[in-house]
Write an enzyme that holds these catalytic residues in place. Structure first.
Site, PDB file in Angstrom:
ATOM      1  N   LYS A 492     -29.835 -12.481  14.504  1.00 54.21           N
ATOM      2  CA  LYS A 492     -31.364 -12.612  14.841  1.00 54.21           C
ATOM      3  C   LYS A 492     -31.811 -10.946  14.462  1.00 54.21           C
ATOM      4  O   LYS A 492     -31.030 -10.164  14.324  1.00 54.21           O
ATOM      5  CB  LYS A 492     -31.509 -12.849  16.406  1.00 54.21           C
ATOM      6  CG  LYS A 492     -30.908 -11.990  17.398  1.00 54.21           C
ATOM      7  CD  LYS A 492     -30.837 -12.301  18.696  1.00 54.21           C
ATOM      8  CE  LYS A 492     -30.109 -11.391  19.736  1.00 54.21           C
ATOM      9  NZ  LYS A 492     -30.361 -11.808  21.191  1.00 54.21           N
ATOM     10  N   TYR A 716     -46.948  18.409  13.953  1.00 57.35           N
ATOM     11  CA  TYR A 716     -48.096  18.406  14.905  1.00 57.35           C
ATOM     12  C   TYR A 716     -47.960  18.992  16.331  1.00 57.35           C
ATOM     13  O   TYR A 716     -46.823  19.005  16.550  1.00 57.35           O
ATOM     14  CB  TYR A 716     -48.417  16.559  15.214  1.00 57.35           C
ATOM     15  CG  TYR A 716     -48.743  16.052  14.145  1.00 57.35           C
ATOM     16  CD1 TYR A 716     -50.334  16.137  13.734  1.00 57.35           C
ATOM     17  CD2 TYR A 716     -48.392  15.044  13.580  1.00 57.35           C
ATOM     18  CE1 TYR A 716     -50.863  15.322  12.777  1.00 57.35           C
ATOM     19  CE2 TYR A 716     -48.901  14.065  12.536  1.00 57.35           C
ATOM     20  CZ  TYR A 716     -50.123  14.399  12.166  1.00 57.35           C
ATOM     21  OH  TYR A 716     -50.656  13.670  11.037  1.00 57.35           O
TER      22      TYR A 716
END
Length: 821
Positions: A492, A716
């Site tokens: 999965k 940033y």
């Protein structure tokens, strides 16, 4: 209804080699559909394209011990405790077995044949008649020489009515199907050009189809169809006829009027002197004709007109195979690359035309040659062109020799190519922008490749997956199991980020018993990619049941509400004996039945025939920690009792499994029949957090290196404050690729040329910066985010999380590269 191997041997007139005792509940012709090996009889069929004998060894390894063969394996001594039933022709033996099975049932059986509408009539009859009757019907469109016996074998002691389709493609085939179905009620839907190439005329085809009805009590057909009426008359049947008509008032079922409006159709009729009406939520002529055939059957079976009217109004459409996907460059893809015939093209074009959310977009059709139409090509493609024009298609992209030869018929924007590869190489697909694209092609043209190109993703950062390491981890845990213990491997979340198909293919090659994914789409993708072994859906969603039926996926069931929804969906889709996996809540308190629910659950399962319990399982809460050992032991005891309560209500073996990766290692006594291998498969021991064999390596490339003076900032918000003159490298990986922002500002590092390079400043969406001041490196060199020398557990420890989160966070836009060292 099970049969002994002795009874089956006698019925087929087989030579039996082997004397292992066996009872057979399941017959199998497709090795990919194996579910219950212990009770399965495999027929090794030989076809033009395949030979079932090739799969005997594989099936033996997966637990099958009973085979019908025309040729014995060369190394027969290698198959211990096995029965080989040797016959001249396994297909004929299969048909004889099914015919003998049918003879045990003195019940009404509806046999449906015709060129179109068989499946819809079958499914609508089920919707109309199932509230009062236990019905066994053909799963989906199992109507072939192989599909019919597989369908009839599903009859059991509870069946009150059978409904079976019969399809043929050449003369003589119906003679084999008639004794298998032995219908008491015959329905002929219509006669058209499908599979016409093997018949000299439509009359020959009609006469061949009518062979099914030789011994029927009643025959139902459209009395206004001159061809059918003529052929029925020539057949000299002694059966009663219900030939419905809109023209002949002397017919027993006369259709007085048909009135369409925007939402449906009202039909008024006269039957045996009384006047009635009903309404269906459809307006197309095919649905009206299908409903009239259903009406005649229901009336013959003495369903009241009032009940018929009530249920006709609630008829649901039979599921289509069309898939709508989001394409790149603003396109919407309608994928119908299952087949290519005129009738289904009409349906698909109508579907595209009706998509109101796409109004104003350009409509493009990618269409292959239409194969086996039985029509002269010149006439066929004139009809195709007329249909395309009438449906408002703006552009056609044709693929194939035949359609290309008739390109002049299409008076719209057009491109034609001799093959799919020629189209893919042309660059035309890259020019699709903001369009609705219908992809409609016969399977042999591999139009899935077109879909793949339209969804192509490219990225400089890569995730390398070592498939040999994966296999080594699998074998490490296999060595801890009893020889008879089965294994489920978890793939999965795209195989914990590693990429589900390649991992699944490797595991399938290693003969694992089951794969498990979270949702149906994951399982469907594996099936489309060619994965055949059983797949469990661990988190099934109600709106994905159709996908599960289409791709033979096996859902987990955890509540009565979900069970009811699944049964309802299975009935609507025509699915039968869908294997399900029963989840029991033993202490996780997330999902699952209570252990006290087992008697009620067993009783409900016995009152239906669409789903069947294949396994029962539960989740261990703390098997990776010593301090939870007393709780874990209580979980195991609770589970064992619940499994016993369910098993005693069923004759077939229900597989039990509760151990996860840590449980395999720490609770060998709780292996039961199967275990589930998750994180350990990908190289991490969840108990000690140690690395077994590293499977995945996330790496990227230095884009640029800057010399940045002290006291400057990087990134940033000016978070990356430099305390010295530094060399700062930029990497094309960011949080959109799965690199967690909390690793920035020096909290973690990657490796460049084997040395630690701390992250500097905030990690951005698509890039990050690292300090390489003390590292001999250059632009273009590789940087390792995690891998052999920098364990994923280092990052998970920094983030105070688990390795699962790191692995599954790697974005789908990161390219996966697979290798074997």
């Amino acid at each position: 209804m099970s049969e002994t191997i002795e009874e089956i041997t006698s019925v087929m007139g087989a030579e039996r080699i082997g004397n292992a005792p066996a009872r057979i509940d399941w017959i199998l012709t497709d090795s990919r559909s194996l579910c219950f090996p212990e009770e399965t009889l495999f027929f090794a069929l030989k076809t033009k394209r395949n030979d079932g004998h090739k799969y005997i060894h594989e099936l033996y390894e997966r637990g099958v011990r009973n085979f019908v063969v025309s040729d014995l394996p060369e190394n027969g001594e290698a198959y211990a405790d096995t029965n080989f039933l040797k016959v001249a022709n396994p297909l004929r033996a299969l048909q004889r077995l099914a015919a003998k099975h049918r003879e045990q049932f003195q019940i009404p059986v509806v046999g449906i044949t015709g060129s179109n509408g068989k499946t819809i009539v079958k499914e609508w009859l089920y919707q109309l008649l199932s509230p009062e009757r236990i019905i066994t019907r053909s799963p989906r469109s199992y109507n072939s020489q192989i599909g019919v016996p597989l369908s009839v074998w599903l009859l059991n002691e509870h069946t009150e009515l059978g409904i079976f389709e019969a399809g043929i493609s050449e003369m003589g085939e119906m003679e084999a199907l008639r004794p298998i179905i032995q219908p008491t009620i015959g329905v002929l839907t219509n006669i058209g050009g499908a599979h016409q190439e093997n018949f000299t005329s439509l009359q020959d085809k009609c006469m061949e189809k009518l062979q099914l009805f030789k011994d029927c009590d009643v025959i139902i057909y459209n009395g206004d169809n001159e061809l059918i009426s003529s052929c029925v008359a020539k057949s000299l049947f002694t059966a009663r006829e219900i030939a419905w008509s809109m023209k002949d008032t002397e017919r027993p079922l006369f259709i007085e009027s048909i009135s369409k409006d925007e939402t449906g159709t009202t039909i008024k009729y006269r039957y045996l002197g009384f006047f009635k009406e009903y309404r269906i939520p459809f307006i197309d002529d095919a649905s009206i004709e299908n409903s009239l055939n259903c009406l005649a059957v229901a009336l013959y079976l003495m369903v009241s007109p009032e009940v018929i009217a009530e249920r006709m109004l609630r008829l649901e459409p039979v599921a289509m195979r069309l898939e709508v996907k989001e394409g790149k460059n603003g396109c919407v893809l309608i994928n119908d690359s299952y087949n290519s015939d005129f009738a289904s093209l009409d349906i698909a074009l109508d579907f595209m035309a009706r998509r109101t959310e796409d109004k104003g977009r350009k409509r493009t059709l990618i269409l292959s040659d239409i194969l086996e139409s039985g029509q002269v090509s010149k006439l066929l493609y004139r009809q195709v062109a007329d249909l395309v024009h009438s449906r408002g298609v703006d552009r056609i992209i044709g693929v194939g020799e035949e359609i290309s030869a008739y390109a002049s018929r299409f008076e719209i924007e057009k491109q034609f190519f001799r093959s799919t590869n020629e189209l893919l190489a042309s660059g035309v697909l890259s020019g699709l922008r903001n369009e609705v694209v219908l992809i409609k092609g016969a399977r042999v043209f591999h139009f899935d490749d077109i879909t793949d190109v339209l969804e192509l993703k490219v990225h400089e950062t890569i995730l390398e997956i070592n498939l040999n390491a994966l296999t080594a981890n699998l074998n490490y845990y296999r060595n801890k199991l009893k020889p008879e213990t089965k294994m489920v491997c978890m793939v999965k979340a795209s195989a914990y980020g590693a990429g589900s198909f390649e991992v699944a293919k490797t595991l399938e090659d290693q003969r694992v018993d089951y794969l498990a994914v979270a949702v149906a789409d994951e399982g469907a993708d594996l099936r489309k990619a060619g994965i055949h072994c059983p797949i469990i859906i661990m988190d099934p969603e109600v709106n994905a049941f159709k996908t599960m039926f289409d791709y033979k996926l096996e859902p987990e069931v955890y509540s009565f509400q979900m069970l009811e929804e699944l049964i309802k969906a299975a009935e609507r889709e025509g699915a039968a004996n869908v294997p399900v996996h029963i989840k029991v809540d033993t202490g996780m308190h997330r999902l699952g039945f209570a252990s006290s629910d087992m008697p009620r659950l067993a009783e409900r399962l016995h009152r239906q025939s669409t789903v069947i319990p294949r396994s029962i399982f539960s989740h261990l809460v703390g098997s990776d920690s010593d301090r939870f050992d007393p709780f874990t032991r209580r979980q195991i005891e609770t589970f064992e009792a619940a499994a016993a309560d369910l098993q005693k209500e069923f004759n077939h073996k229900i597989i039990r499994h509760i151990c996860n990766t840590a449980g395999i290692e720490r609770y060998p006594g709780a292996q039961f029949d199967m275990v589930r291998l998750g994180l350990g498969l990908y190289g991490i021991d969840p108990y000690t957090n140690r690395i077994l064999h590293n499977v995945t390596t996330l790496k990227t490339t230095i884009l640029q290196i800057h010399d940045v003076p002290a006291d400057e900032t990087v990134g940033y918000s000016r978070k990356g404050v430099l305390s010295r003159d530094s060399r700062i490298a930029t990497l094309p990986i960011g949080y959109a690729d799965g690199l967690n922002r909390r690793l920035g500002n020096g909290h973690a590092y990657c490796l460049v040329n084997g040395k630690k390079a701390p992250y500097v400043g905030n990690i951005c969406m698509d890039v990050c910066m690292i300090d390489v001041t003390d590292i001999d490196c250059k632009e273009g060199d590789k940087a390792i985010i995690f891998g052999d020398d920098l364990s994923v557990t280092v990052l998970s420890d920094v983030l105070e999380t688990i390795p699962y989160e790191i692995l599954t966070s790697v974005s789908g836009r990161v390219k996966r590269i697979y290798y074997q060292d």
